[in-house]
Design a protein around this motif. Structure first.
Motif, PDB file in Angstrom:
ATOM      1  N   GLN A 100       7.634  -4.354  -8.584  1.00 60.50           N
ATOM      2  CA  GLN A 100       7.288  -3.862  -7.581  1.00 60.50           C
ATOM      3  C   GLN A 100       6.764  -2.538  -7.837  1.00 60.50           C
ATOM      4  OE1 GLN A 100       7.204  -5.622  -4.500  1.00 60.50           O
ATOM      5  NE2 GLN A 100       5.969  -4.087  -3.756  1.00 60.50           N
ATOM      6  N   ASN A 101       5.493  -2.275  -7.952  1.00 56.30           N
ATOM      7  CA  ASN A 101       4.989  -1.089  -8.461  1.00 56.30           C
ATOM      8  C   ASN A 101       4.395  -0.362  -7.052  1.00 56.30           C
ATOM      9  OD1 ASN A 101       4.955  -1.580 -11.467  1.00 56.30           O
ATOM     10  ND2 ASN A 101       3.618  -3.263 -11.021  1.00 56.30           N
ATOM     11  N   THR A 102       4.172   0.842  -7.454  1.00 59.55           N
ATOM     12  CA  THR A 102       3.721   1.895  -6.250  1.00 59.55           C
ATOM     13  C   THR A 102       2.522   2.564  -6.990  1.00 59.55           C
ATOM     14  OG1 THR A 102       5.325   3.797  -6.908  1.00 59.55           O
ATOM     15  CG2 THR A 102       6.006   2.054  -5.178  1.00 59.55           C
ATOM     16  N   GLY A 103       1.678   3.043  -5.938  1.00 61.65           N
ATOM     17  CA  GLY A 103       0.314   3.721  -6.271  1.00 61.65           C
ATOM     18  C   GLY A 103      -0.749   3.183  -5.689  1.00 61.65           C
ATOM     19  N   ILE A 104      -1.838   3.611  -6.112  1.00 64.13           N
ATOM     20  CA  ILE A 104      -3.241   3.265  -5.689  1.00 64.13           C
ATOM     21  C   ILE A 104      -4.185   2.989  -6.941  1.00 64.13           C
ATOM     22  CG2 ILE A 104      -5.319   3.956  -4.419  1.00 64.13           C
ATOM     23  CD1 ILE A 104      -3.490   5.631  -2.598  1.00 64.13           C
ATOM     24  N   LEU A 105      -4.807   1.833  -6.852  1.00 64.70           N
ATOM     25  CA  LEU A 105      -5.930   1.490  -7.700  1.00 64.70           C
ATOM     26  C   LEU A 105      -7.325   1.528  -7.114  1.00 64.70           C
ATOM     27  CD1 LEU A 105      -5.832   0.365 -10.605  1.00 64.70           C
ATOM     28  CD2 LEU A 105      -6.301  -1.783  -9.677  1.00 64.70           C
ATOM     29  N   HIS A 106      -8.176   2.242  -7.783  1.00 62.06           N
ATOM     30  CA  HIS A 106      -9.392   2.673  -7.258  1.00 62.06           C
ATOM     31  C   HIS A 106     -10.392   1.767  -8.048  1.00 62.06           C
ATOM     32  CE1 HIS A 106      -8.345   6.187  -4.792  1.00 62.06           C
ATOM     33  NE2 HIS A 106      -7.277   6.320  -5.923  1.00 62.06           N
ATOM     34  N   VAL A 107     -11.351   1.590  -7.314  1.00 61.33           N
ATOM     35  CA  VAL A 107     -12.462   0.544  -7.734  1.00 61.33           C
ATOM     36  C   VAL A 107     -13.872   1.253  -7.429  1.00 61.33           C
ATOM     37  CG1 VAL A 107     -13.789  -1.549  -7.961  1.00 61.33           C
ATOM     38  CG2 VAL A 107     -11.354  -1.647  -7.880  1.00 61.33           C
ATOM     39  N   ASP A 108     -14.558   1.814  -8.379  1.00 60.51           N
ATOM     40  CA  ASP A 108     -15.932   2.693  -8.053  1.00 60.51           C
ATOM     41  C   ASP A 108     -17.254   1.664  -8.606  1.00 60.51           C
ATOM     42  OD1 ASP A 108     -14.481   4.613  -6.858  1.00 60.51           O
ATOM     43  OD2 ASP A 108     -14.300   5.777  -8.712  1.00 60.51           O
ATOM     44  N   ILE A 109     -18.158   1.628  -7.894  1.00 54.64           N
ATOM     45  CA  ILE A 109     -19.313   0.855  -8.292  1.00 54.64           C
ATOM     46  C   ILE A 109     -20.415   1.819  -8.499  1.00 54.64           C
ATOM     47  CG2 ILE A 109     -20.600  -1.252  -7.974  1.00 54.64           C
ATOM     48  CD1 ILE A 109     -17.629  -1.849  -7.844  1.00 54.64           C
ATOM     49  N   GLY A 118       5.619   1.960 -16.729  1.00 52.27           N
ATOM     50  CA  GLY A 118       6.638   1.477 -16.219  1.00 52.27           C
ATOM     51  C   GLY A 118       6.465   1.242 -14.647  1.00 52.27           C
ATOM     52  N   ASN A 119       5.505   1.797 -14.103  1.00 50.78           N
ATOM     53  CA  ASN A 119       5.016   1.681 -12.578  1.00 50.78           C
ATOM     54  C   ASN A 119       3.457   1.712 -12.522  1.00 50.78           C
ATOM     55  OD1 ASN A 119       5.262   1.816  -9.725  1.00 50.78           O
ATOM     56  ND2 ASN A 119       5.001   3.956  -9.793  1.00 50.78           N
ATOM     57  N   ALA A 120       3.049   0.588 -12.933  1.00 49.13           N
ATOM     58  CA  ALA A 120       1.404   0.388 -13.144  1.00 49.13           C
ATOM     59  C   ALA A 120       1.282  -1.115 -13.333  1.00 49.13           C
ATOM     60  CB  ALA A 120       0.770   1.177 -14.268  1.00 49.13           C
ATOM     61  N   ILE A 121       0.137  -1.468 -12.857  1.00 50.13           N
ATOM     62  CA  ILE A 121      -0.432  -2.750 -13.083  1.00 50.13           C
ATOM     63  C   ILE A 121      -1.459  -2.964 -14.222  1.00 50.13           C
ATOM     64  CG2 ILE A 121      -0.102  -3.081 -10.664  1.00 50.13           C
ATOM     65  CD1 ILE A 121      -3.016  -3.531 -10.329  1.00 50.13           C
ATOM     66  N   THR A 122      -1.915  -4.120 -14.396  1.00 50.27           N
ATOM     67  CA  THR A 122      -2.834  -4.369 -15.273  1.00 50.27           C
ATOM     68  C   THR A 122      -3.779  -5.307 -14.710  1.00 50.27           C
ATOM     69  OG1 THR A 122      -3.316  -4.831 -17.817  1.00 50.27           O
ATOM     70  CG2 THR A 122      -1.686  -6.142 -16.486  1.00 50.27           C
ATOM     71  N   GLU A 132      -1.374  -1.425 -19.093  1.00 51.69           N
ATOM     72  CA  GLU A 132      -1.002  -0.621 -18.260  1.00 51.69           C
ATOM     73  C   GLU A 132      -2.020   0.284 -17.778  1.00 51.69           C
ATOM     74  OE1 GLU A 132       3.370  -0.038 -16.749  1.00 51.69           O
ATOM     75  OE2 GLU A 132       3.326   0.623 -18.880  1.00 51.69           O
ATOM     76  N   ILE A 133      -2.698   0.192 -16.449  1.00 50.34           N
ATOM     77  CA  ILE A 133      -3.708   1.078 -16.017  1.00 50.34           C
ATOM     78  C   ILE A 133      -2.832   2.352 -15.284  1.00 50.34           C
ATOM     79  CG2 ILE A 133      -5.542   1.503 -14.664  1.00 50.34           C
ATOM     80  CD1 ILE A 133      -6.249  -1.289 -14.720  1.00 50.34           C
ATOM     81  N   VAL A 134      -2.593   3.420 -16.466  1.00 51.42           N
ATOM     82  CA  VAL A 134      -1.999   4.389 -15.826  1.00 51.42           C
ATOM     83  C   VAL A 134      -2.882   5.576 -15.455  1.00 51.42           C
ATOM     84  CG1 VAL A 134       0.137   3.902 -17.029  1.00 51.42           C
ATOM     85  CG2 VAL A 134      -1.535   5.343 -18.237  1.00 51.42           C
ATOM     86  N   ASP A 135      -2.484   6.758 -15.054  1.00 54.60           N
ATOM     87  CA  ASP A 135      -3.274   7.712 -14.432  1.00 54.60           C
ATOM     88  C   ASP A 135      -3.925   8.422 -15.594  1.00 54.60           C
ATOM     89  OD1 ASP A 135      -2.141   7.284 -11.793  1.00 54.60           O
ATOM     90  OD2 ASP A 135      -1.069   9.319 -12.070  1.00 54.60           O
ATOM     91  N   GLY A 136      -5.302   8.695 -15.281  1.00 55.86           N
ATOM     92  CA  GLY A 136      -6.043   9.387 -16.425  1.00 55.86           C
ATOM     93  C   GLY A 136      -6.681   8.272 -17.392  1.00 55.86           C
ATOM     94  N   PHE A 145       3.516  -7.258 -14.233  1.00 52.68           N
ATOM     95  CA  PHE A 145       4.508  -7.173 -15.297  1.00 52.68           C
ATOM     96  C   PHE A 145       5.777  -7.958 -14.299  1.00 52.68           C
ATOM     97  CE2 PHE A 145       1.627  -4.197 -16.818  1.00 52.68           C
ATOM     98  CZ  PHE A 145       1.431  -4.717 -17.853  1.00 52.68           C
ATOM     99  N   GLY A 146       5.693  -8.486 -13.064  1.00 59.43           N
ATOM    100  CA  GLY A 146       6.776  -8.804 -12.553  1.00 59.43           C
ATOM    101  C   GLY A 146       7.646  -7.899 -11.456  1.00 59.43           C
TER     102      GLY A 146
END
Length: 484
Positions: free
Chosen positions: A81-90, A142-146, A50-54, A78-79
Motif C-alpha cells: 500500500q504505497n503513498t505519493g503521486i504519479l505524474h504523467v506528462d504528454i 520501498g514506497n513506490a510503484i512500477t 520502482e519509480i522513485v523521486d527524481g 509490489f503487493g
C-alpha cells in the motif's frame, strides 16, 4: 403479373426499408457519430523497477485519435500500500507540454490498468506522435510503484515476438530499455456518417425506385425482368416455396427422437467440445469466451449448412424439375430459408449462455436483424453459384468440403484475430464471414453498434455475391435439365 398486388408488395418493402433504417440509426446512436479508439499495448513481460523521486521514464507513443482523452498504464505495487503521486506528462512532437494527469498511489492496485484522464482532450493530432514522461512525487525506495513493459503479444499459450524500433523503446533517465511500456491512449474519432446517413438512405431508395420503375414499365409490356421474377417467387409461387421449406425442415428431423431439439443441442454440444479443447489455448484476453465461441459456431454453422443444402438443391430435385415447371431458383432459395429456421432455434442456446454468463441483452441486439439479413443474402448468392456448379460438375460437392474446412479455420471462431500477423490483417478482414461474425459479437458482447465500415462491408459482400449468383444462375438454368 397482378399490378395491384405488386404495388402492395412494393409498398410493404418500402415501409420495411425505412423502418430498418430508422431502427439502425437510433440504436446505433453515437456509434455513427464517433468511433471509439482504444489503443493496444504489448503483453506485459516484466517491470522497469520502482519509480522513485527524481527518476523519469519516457516512452514514444502515437496519439492515434482525433480526440485523445486518457492514457492507460499497467502498474504494479509490489503487493504494498504505497503513498505519493504519479505524474504523467504528454509532450508534442515539437517538445512542448500539451497535457498532464496524475494519480494517487494509494488508489492503485497491483497489476491494474490505471486510466489517467486529461482535463481537456488532445484534439487534431491523430497522426502525430507524443512523448510520455512519467515521474513521481513523495516516493522513496520501498514506497513506490512500477510499470510493466513488454516486447511480445500473448495469444493463449503462444508468444509472438514483435519487432520494436529503437526510437520506440522505453527509456529510464535516458537509458533505453528492452521493450515498450504497457501503455496506450484512449479517445475517439469524428465521423461524418451520422450527417450523411439519411441523405444516403434516401439516395439509395431513389436509385432503386428508378430501376424498379423501369422494370415496372417493361412488365407492362410483357417483358420478363428481376421484378417479375421476384413477384413470381413471393406471390405466384409463394405457397410452393413455403411447402418446400416445410418439407426440407421436416425431412431433416425425420425419425429423429429429439427432432428440432437438435438445433438447440448441436451448437451447445459443439461449443462444449471446442471450449474444452481451445479455452486454455486461445481464451486469454477474450472477453466472455463462451459467448464469443458460441456466436462464431452458430453463425458459421448456418453459413455452412445453408450452402451445403443449397448446393445440392437442383440435383436432389431432378425428378421434380423434369416433370413440373416452376422457376428453378426456388429450390436453392427454399433451402436457405429452411436453414434460416435452424438459425432461429440456434439463437435460443446463445441467449441462454448470455444470461448464464451475465451478458445482459441490450438494444444493440436489434442490429442483428441487419446482420442476419445481409448474411442470408450472401448465402443465397453462394448457393446460386454452387448449385449451378454442382449441376454441371459433381466434384463441386467434394471440393466445397475442402474449401469450407479452410474457410472455417480462416474465420476467428475459436481464436481471436490478434494472433494474425499485422501485415496480413487487412487481407484477413476481407473474409465476409469474419465481418458477419464480428458484427454479431460486437452487438452481443460489447452491447454497442459496430462502426459504419462494418455495415458497409456487410452490405457490399452480400450485394456483390448475390448479384454474381443471380447472373451465373440465370445464364445456365435452361441447361440444367440436360445434365440431370
Amino acid at each position: 403479373m397482378n399490378f395491384e398486388k405488386a404495388k402492395k408488395l412494393l409498398t410493404q418493402l418500402s415501409v420495411f426499408y425505412f423502418l430498418l433504417a430508422a431502427m439502425i440509426f437510433f440504436v446505433a446512436g453515437d456509434g455513427f457519430r464517433h468511433e471509439i479508439v482504444n489503443g493496444s499495448a504489448l503483453s506485459p513481460s516484466s517491470v522497469i523497477g520502482e519509480i522513485v523521486d527524481g527518476m523519469v521514464v519516457e516512452q514514444r507513443l502515437p496519439l492515434g485519435a482525433d480526440h485523445v482523452e486518457a492514457l492507460n498504464l499497467q502498474v504494479a505495487t509490489f503487493g504494498r500500500q504505497n503513498t505519493g503521486i504519479l505524474h504523467v506528462d504528454i509532450y508534442g512532437e515539437d517538445g512542448t507540454l500539451i497535457s498532464s494527469a496524475q494519480g494517487r498511489l494509494e488508489d492503485m492496485g497491483d497489476n491494474q490498468v490505471i486510466r489517467f484522464s486529461f482535463a481537456e482532450s488532445l484534439d487534431g493530432m491523430r497522426k502525430q506522435y507524443s512523448t510520455v514522461k512519467i515521474w513521481s512525487e513523495g516516493c522513496q525506495p520501498g514506497n513506490a510503484i512500477t510499470v510493466y513493459y513488454g516486447n511480445s503479444v500473448q495469444a493463449g499459450k503462444y508468444t509472438l515476438q514483435k519487432g520494436i524500433a529503437s526510437e520506440d523503446l522505453y527509456q529510464v533517465d535516458g537509458t533505453s530499455g528492452s521493450g515498450t511500456l504497457c501503455a496506450y491512449f484512449n479517445g475517439y474519432n469524428d465521423l461524418i456518417f451520422y450527417k450523411v446517413y439519411w441523405p444516403l438512405i434516401l439516395f439509395v431508395y431513389a436509385a432503386v425506385a428508378v430501376v424498379i420503375r423501369r422494370w415496372w414499365n417493361q412488365a407492362k409490356q410483357g417483358k420478363c425482368n428481376p421484378l417479375t421474377t421476384f413477384y413470381a417467387m413471393v406471390v405466384q409461387y409463394g405457397f410452393l416455396t413455403r411447402q418446400l421449406v416445410s418439407r426440407d425442415f421436416k425431412t431433416k428431423y425425420k425419425r429423429s427422437l429429439l427432432g428440432v431439439g437438435w438445433s438447440i443441442l448441436n451448437p451447445l454440444l459443439t461449443m462444449l467440445v471446442q471450449y474444452v479443447v481451445f479455452s486454455t489455448l486461445f481464451s486469454n484476453g477474450t472477453k466472455n469466451y463462451p459467448v464469443y465461441l458460441l456466436t462464431g459456431i452458430v453463425f458459421f454453422n448456418f453459413f455452412n449448412e445453408a450452402i451445403n443444402m443449397g448446393m445440392t438443391s437442383i440435383t436432389s430435385n431432378a425428378a421434380l424439375i423434369k416433370k413440373v415447371y416452376m422457376p428453378k431458383y426456388i429450390y436453392p432459395v427454399s433451402r436457405v430459408f429452411s436453414s434460416l429456421i435452424n438459425l432461429g432455434t440456434s439463437l435460443i442456446p446463445l441467449l441462454a449462455v448470455m444470461l448464464l454468463t451475465r451478458t445482459w441483452p441490450k438494444w444493440s441486439l436489434l442490429l442483428l436483424v441487419f446482420d442476419i439479413l445481409c448474411l442470408v443474402v450472401f448465402v443465397m448468392g453462394m448457393s446460386l453459384i454452387l448449385s449451378t456448379c454442382m449441376t454441371f460438375f459433381q466434384d463441386t460437392l467434394f471440393l466445397w468440403g475442402v474449401v469450407s474446412m479452410i474457410w472455417m479455420y480462416l474465420t476467428p471462431i475459436f481464436y481471436m484475430d490478434t494472433i494474425i500477423p499485422e501485415k496480413f490483417l487487412a487481407l484477413y478482414h476481407m473474409n465476409p464471414m469474419y465481418q458477419y461474425i464480428n458484427f454479431a459479437r460486437i452487438c452481443i458482447i460489447d452491447g454497442i453498434s459496430p462502426n459504419p465500415i462494418s455495415y458497409l462491408w456487410c452490405i457490399l459482400t452480400a450485394v456483390v455475391v448475390f448479384a454474381i449468383g443471380v447472373s451465373v444462375f440465370r445464364k445456365n438454368q435452361n441447361r440444367f435439365v440436360l445434365y440431370l
